[in-house]
Design a protein around this motif. Structure first.
Motif, PDB file in Angstrom:
ATOM      1  N   ARG A  94      31.107  57.786  56.172  1.00  9.57           N
ATOM      2  CA  ARG A  94      31.852  57.183  55.060  1.00  9.57           C
ATOM      3  C   ARG A  94      31.078  57.339  53.747  1.00  9.57           C
ATOM      4  NH1 ARG A  94      34.918  52.735  55.987  1.00  9.57           N
ATOM      5  NH2 ARG A  94      33.535  51.958  57.600  1.00  9.57           N
ATOM      6  N   GLU A 133      35.979  47.549  61.866  1.00 11.88           N
ATOM      7  CA  GLU A 133      36.711  47.616  60.594  1.00 11.88           C
ATOM      8  C   GLU A 133      38.221  47.516  60.825  1.00 11.88           C
ATOM      9  OE1 GLU A 133      36.157  51.252  58.409  1.00 11.88           O
ATOM     10  OE2 GLU A 133      37.426  50.559  56.748  1.00 11.88           O
ATOM     11  N   ARG A 136      39.449  43.961  62.049  1.00 10.15           N
ATOM     12  CA  ARG A 136      39.420  43.014  60.917  1.00 10.15           C
ATOM     13  C   ARG A 136      40.610  43.209  59.998  1.00 10.15           C
ATOM     14  NH1 ARG A 136      34.364  41.096  58.482  1.00 10.15           N
ATOM     15  NH2 ARG A 136      34.861  42.091  56.505  1.00 10.15           N
ATOM     16  N   ASN A 328      38.169  56.359  51.828  1.00 10.13           N
ATOM     17  CA  ASN A 328      37.154  56.121  52.844  1.00 10.13           C
ATOM     18  C   ASN A 328      37.374  54.778  53.522  1.00 10.13           C
ATOM     19  OD1 ASN A 328      36.202  58.397  51.418  1.00 10.13           O
ATOM     20  ND2 ASN A 328      34.460  57.355  50.587  1.00 10.13           N
ATOM     21  N   ARG A 329      38.615  54.392  53.662  1.00 14.95           N
ATOM     22  CA  ARG A 329      38.960  53.103  54.260  1.00 14.95           C
ATOM     23  C   ARG A 329      39.802  53.355  55.493  1.00 14.95           C
ATOM     24  NH1 ARG A 329      39.909  49.414  49.185  1.00 14.95           N
ATOM     25  NH2 ARG A 329      40.646  47.929  50.714  1.00 14.95           N
ATOM     26  N   PRO A 395      45.700  33.046  45.094  1.00 14.62           N
ATOM     27  CA  PRO A 395      46.252  33.292  43.745  1.00 14.62           C
ATOM     28  C   PRO A 395      46.915  34.661  43.644  1.00 14.62           C
ATOM     29  CG  PRO A 395      44.033  32.391  43.590  1.00 14.62           C
ATOM     30  CD  PRO A 395      44.282  32.647  45.046  1.00 14.62           C
ATOM     31  N   ARG A 413      43.982  43.944  53.578  1.00 10.80           N
ATOM     32  CA  ARG A 413      43.481  43.613  54.910  1.00 10.80           C
ATOM     33  C   ARG A 413      42.637  42.351  54.902  1.00 10.80           C
ATOM     34  NH1 ARG A 413      39.297  48.722  55.682  1.00 10.80           N
ATOM     35  NH2 ARG A 413      38.161  48.452  53.735  1.00 10.80           N
ATOM     36  N   GLU A 414      42.103  41.981  53.729  1.00 13.16           N
ATOM     37  CA  GLU A 414      41.285  40.763  53.654  1.00 13.16           C
ATOM     38  C   GLU A 414      42.109  39.507  53.889  1.00 13.16           C
ATOM     39  OE1 GLU A 414      42.117  42.722  51.166  1.00 13.16           O
ATOM     40  OE2 GLU A 414      42.436  41.628  49.287  1.00 13.16           O
ATOM     41  N   LEU A 432      27.206  41.715  62.043  1.00 14.62           N
ATOM     42  CA  LEU A 432      27.563  43.119  62.068  1.00 14.62           C
ATOM     43  C   LEU A 432      26.576  43.891  62.943  1.00 14.62           C
ATOM     44  CD1 LEU A 432      29.302  45.369  60.831  1.00 14.62           C
ATOM     45  CD2 LEU A 432      27.701  45.392  58.919  1.00 14.62           C
TER      46      LEU A 432
ATOM     47  N   GLU B 133      43.497  35.078  39.470  1.00 17.53           N
ATOM     48  CA  GLU B 133      43.484  36.315  40.257  1.00 17.53           C
ATOM     49  C   GLU B 133      42.480  37.314  39.691  1.00 17.53           C
ATOM     50  OE1 GLU B 133      47.227  38.388  40.312  1.00 17.53           O
ATOM     51  OE2 GLU B 133      46.453  39.952  41.646  1.00 17.53           O
ATOM     52  N   ARG B 136      38.701  36.268  40.171  1.00 16.35           N
ATOM     53  CA  ARG B 136      38.310  36.459  41.576  1.00 16.35           C
ATOM     54  C   ARG B 136      38.045  37.929  41.870  1.00 16.35           C
ATOM     55  NH1 ARG B 136      40.391  33.119  45.974  1.00 16.35           N
ATOM     56  NH2 ARG B 136      41.481  34.882  46.923  1.00 16.35           N
ATOM     57  N   ARG B 329      49.583  43.925  41.839  1.00 16.54           N
ATOM     58  CA  ARG B 329      48.226  43.384  41.914  1.00 16.54           C
ATOM     59  C   ARG B 329      47.576  43.489  40.542  1.00 16.54           C
ATOM     60  NH1 ARG B 329      46.310  45.310  47.653  1.00 16.54           N
ATOM     61  NH2 ARG B 329      44.330  44.485  46.979  1.00 16.54           N
ATOM     62  N   THR B 334      41.733  48.326  42.769  1.00 10.65           N
ATOM     63  CA  THR B 334      42.817  49.190  43.241  1.00 10.65           C
ATOM     64  C   THR B 334      43.150  50.263  42.213  1.00 10.65           C
ATOM     65  OG1 THR B 334      43.793  47.576  44.743  1.00 10.65           O
ATOM     66  CG2 THR B 334      45.289  49.187  43.801  1.00 10.65           C
ATOM     67  N   ARG B 393      27.792  44.221  52.202  1.00 11.66           N
ATOM     68  CA  ARG B 393      27.489  44.155  53.627  1.00 11.66           C
ATOM     69  C   ARG B 393      28.730  43.726  54.408  1.00 11.66           C
ATOM     70  NH1 ARG B 393      23.157  44.388  56.934  1.00 11.66           N
ATOM     71  NH2 ARG B 393      23.377  43.223  58.873  1.00 11.66           N
ATOM     72  N   ALA B 394      29.413  44.711  54.976  1.00  8.97           N
ATOM     73  CA  ALA B 394      30.631  44.456  55.747  1.00  8.97           C
ATOM     74  C   ALA B 394      30.894  45.719  56.558  1.00  8.97           C
ATOM     75  CB  ALA B 394      31.803  44.167  54.819  1.00  8.97           C
ATOM     76  N   GLU B 396      33.450  47.470  56.844  1.00  8.19           N
ATOM     77  CA  GLU B 396      34.232  48.468  56.117  1.00  8.19           C
ATOM     78  C   GLU B 396      33.440  49.124  55.001  1.00  8.19           C
ATOM     79  OE1 GLU B 396      34.933  45.258  56.433  1.00  8.19           O
ATOM     80  OE2 GLU B 396      35.436  44.338  54.513  1.00  8.19           O
ATOM     81  N   LEU B 397      32.213  48.637  54.734  1.00  5.60           N
ATOM     82  CA  LEU B 397      31.368  49.251  53.702  1.00  5.60           C
ATOM     83  C   LEU B 397      30.099  49.852  54.293  1.00  5.60           C
ATOM     84  CD1 LEU B 397      31.752  46.572  50.878  1.00  5.60           C
ATOM     85  CD2 LEU B 397      33.097  48.647  51.274  1.00  5.60           C
ATOM     86  N   HIS B 406      31.355  53.687  47.159  1.00  7.49           N
ATOM     87  CA  HIS B 406      31.946  52.535  47.844  1.00  7.49           C
ATOM     88  C   HIS B 406      32.739  51.646  46.891  1.00  7.49           C
ATOM     89  CE1 HIS B 406      30.549  53.643  51.613  1.00  7.49           C
ATOM     90  NE2 HIS B 406      29.924  52.557  52.015  1.00  7.49           N
ATOM     91  N   ALA B 410      35.976  52.493  48.797  1.00  6.50           N
ATOM     92  CA  ALA B 410      35.974  51.693  50.030  1.00  6.50           C
ATOM     93  C   ALA B 410      36.062  50.189  49.783  1.00  6.50           C
ATOM     94  CB  ALA B 410      34.727  52.012  50.852  1.00  6.50           C
ATOM     95  N   ALA B 411      35.415  49.704  48.742  1.00  9.40           N
ATOM     96  CA  ALA B 411      35.392  48.259  48.511  1.00  9.40           C
ATOM     97  C   ALA B 411      36.698  47.797  47.878  1.00  9.40           C
ATOM     98  CB  ALA B 411      34.219  47.887  47.611  1.00  9.40           C
ATOM     99  N   GLY B 412      36.882  46.507  47.878  1.00 11.37           N
ATOM    100  CA  GLY B 412      38.034  45.907  47.207  1.00 11.37           C
ATOM    101  C   GLY B 412      37.582  44.677  46.457  1.00 11.37           C
ATOM    102  N   ARG B 413      38.510  44.080  45.750  1.00 14.11           N
ATOM    103  CA  ARG B 413      38.171  42.888  44.977  1.00 14.11           C
ATOM    104  C   ARG B 413      37.681  41.763  45.868  1.00 14.11           C
ATOM    105  NH1 ARG B 413      44.272  41.217  42.911  1.00 14.11           N
ATOM    106  NH2 ARG B 413      45.276  41.275  44.939  1.00 14.11           N
ATOM    107  N   GLU B 414      38.043  41.816  47.163  1.00 18.67           N
ATOM    108  CA  GLU B 414      37.597  40.760  48.076  1.00 18.67           C
ATOM    109  C   GLU B 414      36.088  40.780  48.293  1.00 18.67           C
ATOM    110  OE1 GLU B 414      39.346  43.433  48.854  1.00 18.67           O
ATOM    111  OE2 GLU B 414      38.838  44.214  50.845  1.00 18.67           O
TER     112      GLU B 414
END
Lengths: 449, 449
Positions: A94, A133, A136, A328-329, A395, A413-414, A432, B133, B136, B329, B334, B393-394, B396-397, B406, B410-414
């Motif tokens: 990834r 992944e 989740r 990459n997800r 929110p 997905r979160e 993890l 929103e 966050r 969103r 995104t 650290r997850a 998915e990352l 990432h 790969a990452a998101g706002r979460e």
């Protein structure tokens, strides 16, 4: 009537069998079949891993008084998501190499890394990470294509997911197998050993038109017909693939596969980006499925798949993440959203590929492509209880006029709160697994060298 | 030298002033300027809301021994994200009407809802929801265009965000204002009242070429030049807009705005989907910015903006979510991902608009468009401390070869863990404000009727 436990179920730390019978009550249930249904305040009774009944929540405690009751007041319950195309073990790659032209990406990064590193251990560890992944993120079943599927299966069984394992075939040797006969032999041996596991099914997985010869494709067509197995193949992904086929075979890949006897309801055409109007009709007439991989098609600059035209022609659409080296997800929520949005701009019609169609592709469409639509893909009595709850109170999900719109366009997905596979509640691992760090260090060395 | 507190700062439950001076140490710091830099184990010292120093973590405790120290061992620290185009209050219409052709969407859903419901209360409550929103999700500053900007400002000040308020102008009456002079008068009155707040800046916001007349545009050009204000306008969003301009004005909108004196570094062309090669050069030559809104352009089937061509021509690119009725969103993560992926397929080049360029557009690009690049948009000493930490650290990352890859792919706002605006740590509200429920019920009635 209790169902026999499969060898892979109920093992490891990631599982919690809360009961053989239970009821899930949710603010909304979206069963996917019948199409478009959104049931408010409904409940699903589960018994021995199967969906026993779908009914109004107000009737559930009366009808199932002895079942443990899980109430999900802000949630939407949907069928488990099906990832219809991935290379799970590539999670270890990834982000290893991004933003590169396709051939440099393959030749300088992906292929050297695979040649040096891919082994049963790599596949087991990478698939374990991918399963963590995917689970989740509400994916309960995935269609895999990679080397050493035996090692992948071990990771999937430890995670307790449902899988369609691709029996990969390529016309050149790798560390996994020496020639097409060897690939097939290894694949079928694995199938013979694992057929008892009800969470496992198989696909024939000839890699692509440019890596598989006519005789091998012919043999695969014979096996697919005899054994009624899906055939999972990259097809019409890039213009280059089509040009090469014209140069080497005198026809475009789809026509070639037709001549070799591969077109039919078993065929899963992965990517299917570059299609003429006539080819869309061919796919429809033969009942083929298309595994649409919107993120990968963009990231590798492959192009824009004509999804609305395929859907209007009656082609079964399912969604795939592709591998984590090109996405990459491993995230079917993102693919639903990307598919629904892209289709509108491609079709120049804001009503194209609406939210319900995207959710259907991500569930029942995948199940149908994999030959599993009698078992999974919708919330219907008699099907296995692959279920996902999505928590809609946040929110970014307020207000909520239509939970299916939110699932596709606003949620991620979160927001997944609960995942059941075959009636078994999955729990995210407490910490993890860090096997990936070993690989990160090894692969990074190669990337830097 | 302490900085005066603005009227809007430090109020309400969403704020926690941990200290006037502190150090944040992170696994990675991506300052955005210089371009491409990824600093491992670095620290940022913050003093009185400003970035005092960026230095190796190993030196930070020696150099700043009396500063409270926040260690973020698995995180990447980036500048706060800038949402360069939104209609914040439309969060209340999120998912109200999807999957509809543009004109039905506007005429049967959005406009009737706005006519019936938009009021200062609607704007205050909707903007409050949007701020929750956005904060966050790591957005610290946004460029807003909507009615009743005074009410929007109240919500923004309560949230403690940075904002560029659009002084909206349309050539027809609404409940907010009666004619162009009235829109401008109300806008400038608000500006006069709020100029003391260092978190607030202003844009002139003529809505679009098809809603604003030549005399109004001319007046706005004069104000923009006199007051050095950005001009925030929907431009070349749809083919219909261009056809209408050709029919009514004999030229395409960009040429019309050029004749009216609006092209220059102050111009933020929102959407900019349909551009000829010559128009791309015009935007570049005049130093204009393009606010790219990839999700909205897809969802409304507007088309594919030529982002890589714009970037190669030297046009400043920033990213916008558009309003929640057409996205759905308010999520710059995104938009970064969508922008980076789409640009590759549009340019037919997998190396187009790489991850670093997407992050730059989402931070410094937005700051530059808003005339704020001396204050925000990068992690540089002297700039205000608008900072975001993303926890990497997850499953998915993992693994992580490149944190910027990432962040974008790969990452998101979460994964956002900490958000600072002007040096002040924001906390998510303990519970969700439920004013949106009142509006949901009111708007839903209209939608169902």
């Amino acid at each position: 009537m209790p169902v026999a436990q499969s060898p892979g179920r109920g093992r490891g730390p990631g599982h919690a069998k809360i009961a053989d019978r239970f009821v899930i009550s949710a603010r909304w249930v979206v069963p996917v079949e019948p199409a478009g249904a959104v049931l408010e305040h409904h409940a699903v009774a589960v018994r021995d891993g199967a969906i026993e009944k779908l009914l109004p929540a107000s009737e559930a405690s009366r009808e199932f008084p002895n079942y443990p009751y899980l109430e999900l007041p802000d949630h939407v319950l949907i069928p488990g998501l099906v990832n219809a195309h991935t290379h799970a073990a590539m999670s270890l790659m990834r982000g290893l190499a991004d933003d590169l032209p396709l051939m440099r990406w393959l030749q300088e990064h992906i292929w050297p890394t695979e040649t040096k590193h891919v082994s049963p251990e790599f596949v087991r560890d990478g698939t374990a990470l991918a399963c963590a992944e995917m689970l989740r993120g509400g994916i309960t079943c995935f269609n895999d294509m990679y080397f050493f599927p035996q090692a992948a299966l071990e990771a999937v069984q430890a995670a307790g997911m449902r899988v369609a394992l691709g029996l990969i075939v390529i016309d050149f040797p790798t560390t996994y197998a020496s020639d097409p006969a060897d690939y097939l032999r290894k694949g079928f041996e694995l199938r013979d050993r694992s057929r008892e596991d009800p969470l496992v099914s198989f696909c024939l997985a000839p890699h692509a038109p440019y890596t598989v010869s006519d005789p091998t494709f012919r043999q695969i067509a014979t096996f697919a017909a005899e054994l009624d197995l899906p055939v999972h193949v990259h097809l019409h992904e890039t213009e280059h693939e089509i040009e090469r086929s014209l140069a080497e075979h005198g026809v475009r890949p789809l026509e070639r596969l037709g001549k070799l006897g591969l077109l039919g309801p078993n065929l899963i055409a992965v990517h299917a980006v570059h299609l003429t109007a006539a080819e869309i009709q061919v796919l429809a007439r033969h009942g083929c499925s298309v595994a649409h991989c919107p993120s990968s098609n963009l990231k590798l600059a492959s192009g824009f798949a004509p999804i609305e035209a395929l859907r209007n022609a009656g082609v079964n659409i399912c969604l795939g993440t592709d591998g984590a080296a090109s996405n990459n997800r491993l995230d079917v929520f993102t693919e639903m959203r990307s598919a629904a949005l892209l289709a509108k701009a491609v079709a120049r019609d804001a009503s194209a590929f609406p939210a319900h169609a995207a959710l259907r592709a991500a569930t029942l469409g995948g199940a149908r492509a994999l030959g599993l639509s009698a078992r999974i893909g919708s919330i219907e009595p008699g099907k296995r209880a692959d279920l996902v709850a999505v928590q809609m109170r946040a929110p970014e999900l307020a207000p909520c006029y239509d939970p299916v719109s939110h699932l596709v366009y606003a949620a991620g997905r979160e927001h997944v709160s609960h995942v059941w596979v075959d009636g078994e509640l999955k729990r995210a691992p407490a910490d993890l697994d860090t096997r990936w760090q070993v690989w990160q260090n090894a692969l990074k060395g190669l990337a830097d060298s």
